[in-house]
Design an enzyme around this catalytic site. Sequence first.
Site, PDB file in Angstrom:
ATOM      1  N   SER A   1       0.861  -1.190   0.000  1.00  0.00           N
ATOM      2  CA  SER A   1       0.000   0.000   0.000  1.00  0.00           C
ATOM      3  C   SER A   1       0.890   1.230   0.000  1.00  0.00           C
ATOM      4  CB  SER A   1      -0.961  -0.025   1.184  1.00  0.00           C
ATOM      5  OG  SER A   1      -0.294   0.176   2.393  1.00  0.00           O
TER       6      SER A   1
ATOM      7  N   GLY B   1       0.013   4.640   0.212  1.00  0.00           N
ATOM      8  CA  GLY B   1      -0.717   5.849   0.569  1.00  0.00           C
ATOM      9  C   GLY B   1      -1.675   6.248  -0.547  1.00  0.00           C
ATOM     10  N   ALA B   2      -1.718   7.546  -0.867  1.00  0.00           N
ATOM     11  CA  ALA B   2      -2.675   8.049  -1.865  1.00  0.00           C
ATOM     12  C   ALA B   2      -2.424   7.492  -3.268  1.00  0.00           C
ATOM     13  CB  ALA B   2      -2.632   9.564  -1.895  1.00  0.00           C
TER      14      ALA B   2
ATOM     15  N   GLY C   1      -2.325   4.335  -3.878  1.00  0.00           N
ATOM     16  CA  GLY C   1      -3.072   3.087  -4.011  1.00  0.00           C
ATOM     17  C   GLY C   1      -2.249   1.857  -3.720  1.00  0.00           C
TER      18      GLY C   1
ATOM     19  N   GLY D   1      -4.960   1.448   5.966  1.00  0.00           N
ATOM     20  CA  GLY D   1      -4.361   0.147   5.662  1.00  0.00           C
ATOM     21  C   GLY D   1      -5.205  -1.006   6.196  1.00  0.00           C
ATOM     22  N   ASP D   2      -5.808  -0.808   7.376  1.00  0.00           N
ATOM     23  CA  ASP D   2      -6.671  -1.852   7.948  1.00  0.00           C
ATOM     24  C   ASP D   2      -7.882  -2.083   7.037  1.00  0.00           C
ATOM     25  OD1 ASP D   2      -4.863  -1.680  10.028  1.00  0.00           O
ATOM     26  OD2 ASP D   2      -6.143  -0.360  11.222  1.00  0.00           O
TER      27      ASP D   2
HETATM   28  P1  ATP Z   1      -2.566   2.001   8.621  1.00  0.00           P
HETATM   29  O1  ATP Z   1      -2.494   3.265   9.399  1.00  0.00           O
HETATM   30  O2  ATP Z   1      -3.993   1.497   8.594  1.00  0.00           O
HETATM   31  O3  ATP Z   1      -1.616   0.948   9.073  1.00  0.00           O
HETATM   32  P2  ATP Z   1      -0.966   1.948   6.178  1.00  0.00           P
HETATM   33  O4  ATP Z   1       0.188   2.884   6.395  1.00  0.00           O
HETATM   34  O5  ATP Z   1      -0.736   0.506   6.346  1.00  0.00           O
HETATM   35  O6  ATP Z   1      -2.224   2.396   7.088  1.00  0.00           O
HETATM   36  P3  ATP Z   1      -1.415   3.319   3.639  1.00  0.00           P
HETATM   37  O7  ATP Z   1      -0.531   2.863   2.547  1.00  0.00           O
HETATM   38  O8  ATP Z   1      -1.113   4.600   4.323  1.00  0.00           O
HETATM   39  O9  ATP Z   1      -1.571   2.122   4.704  1.00  0.00           O
HETATM   40  O10 ATP Z   1      -2.918   3.416   3.087  1.00  0.00           O
HETATM   41  C1  ATP Z   1      -3.639   2.259   2.688  1.00  0.00           C
HETATM   42  C2  ATP Z   1      -4.453   2.549   1.447  1.00  0.00           C
HETATM   43  O11 ATP Z   1      -5.364   3.612   1.717  1.00  0.00           O
HETATM   44  C3  ATP Z   1      -3.658   3.022   0.247  1.00  0.00           C
HETATM   45  O12 ATP Z   1      -3.128   1.915  -0.465  1.00  0.00           O
HETATM   46  C4  ATP Z   1      -4.721   3.773  -0.557  1.00  0.00           C
HETATM   47  O13 ATP Z   1      -5.479   2.869  -1.340  1.00  0.00           O
HETATM   48  C5  ATP Z   1      -5.604   4.350   0.544  1.00  0.00           C
HETATM   49  N1  ATP Z   1      -5.267   5.746   0.807  1.00  0.00           N
HETATM   50  C6  ATP Z   1      -4.412   6.215   1.749  1.00  0.00           C
HETATM   51  N2  ATP Z   1      -4.346   7.567   1.732  1.00  0.00           N
HETATM   52  C7  ATP Z   1      -5.184   7.972   0.737  1.00  0.00           C
HETATM   53  C8  ATP Z   1      -5.597   9.245   0.225  1.00  0.00           C
HETATM   54  N3  ATP Z   1      -5.123  10.389   0.721  1.00  0.00           N
HETATM   55  N4  ATP Z   1      -6.483   9.268  -0.787  1.00  0.00           N
HETATM   56  C9  ATP Z   1      -6.990   8.133  -1.314  1.00  0.00           C
HETATM   57  N5  ATP Z   1      -6.661   6.909  -0.854  1.00  0.00           N
HETATM   58  C10 ATP Z   1      -5.781   6.822   0.150  1.00  0.00           C
HETATM   59 MG    MG Z   2      -0.672  -0.507   8.167  1.00  0.00          MG
END
Ligand code: ATP
Ligand code: MG
Length: 311
Positions: free
Chosen positions: A219, A221-222, A224, A250-251
């Site tokens: 993942s 962030g924004a 995808g 991410g969850d």
């Molecule tokens: P967590 O805090 O739940 O552990 P993480 O750091 O594991 O999160 P991220 O990669 O930050 O996961 O985000 C997971 C998914 O959320 C991304 O792959 C994306 O699809 C979506 N996402 C995150 N931020 C954005 C955003 N600003 N706009 C659109 N989609 C987003």
């Molecule tokens: Mg996570």
Amino acid sequence: MILTVTLNAALDITYRVPALTPHASHRVTEVTERPGGKGLNVARVLAALGHDVTVTGFAGGDTGRALRDRLATEPHITDALAPVAGATRRTVAVVDAATGDTTQLNEPGPAVAPAEWAAFLDSYEELVRRDGMAAVALCGSLPPGVPVGAYALLIRSARAARVPVLLDTSGEPLRRGVAARPDVVKPNADELAELTGSHEPDRATRDARRRGAHAVVASLGADGLLAVTADGGWRARPPKRVRGNPTGAGDSAVAGLLSGLAEHLPWPDRLARAVALSAATVVAPVAGEFDAATYEDLLPRVAVTGQVTAA
Ligand code: ATP
Ligand code: MG
Ligand code: MG
């Protein structure tokens, strides 16, 4: 039935204040308390999608009791948390109503004694072998006292029971877990870079797969998701960057992947669901919740493109 494991569960407390100022006294305008920790957030999103979920991990003390009392009121969720002598940790989020900014305070959680870990393992073995168990998710950090190879052990028993298992953690538990050959691993960009030493997502994702995971869904962030699986590679992107609280996104991505797996959807549909759900979670103010209208709006607009994946 889907099983989620949260070894470091928490009672999440949210205080809302009109404006947060250092050295000042604050009037709290709203307090909410809810079961938290990554696997419990995943479970809540799965339940909202209509899946039956069993949750396990540890709960203890007065906060553990409060967590379980609240869990009992949540539809589609079955409580199979194992007892621990210490008290379940609290997390406190202070939300500044003026800016929407959140200040987060997290307790470390109780130490798990060897006998408590052994009792948990017995109950986990029984749970993964239940009829109709469609998938297991192992989520979050390990509490003190749990061996660093814990997830590797839980992955091996799920695979021995022929139940697909997804791992979402970081650091050494991730490294050892990946080597135990989980069906899916979902690192974020930092976790992937720490695991592989590479900040280049395509390269790092393929590297993580070579380390043992059958499928890697990174993942970003924004930006995808980037998936490398035995069936092919895909990039899934949200139609737009959304504004809000990314904690828990991410969850929700994990919940989307698991629900698609349990429904035997092809990979591109699982990824689209995960991207739409996680963006709808960024929009919602509380981790573990998503905005249903945003989810429905985004789902048909997620772009999933196939990628050539050199071994
Ligand atoms: P967590 O805090 O739940 O552990 P993480 O750091 O594991 O999160 P991220 O990669 O930050 O996961 O985000 C997971 C998914 O959320 C991304 O792959 C994306 O699809 C979506 N996402 C995150 N931020 C954005 C955003 N600003 N706009 C659109 N989609 C987003
Ligand atoms: Mg996570
Ligand atoms: Mg993140």
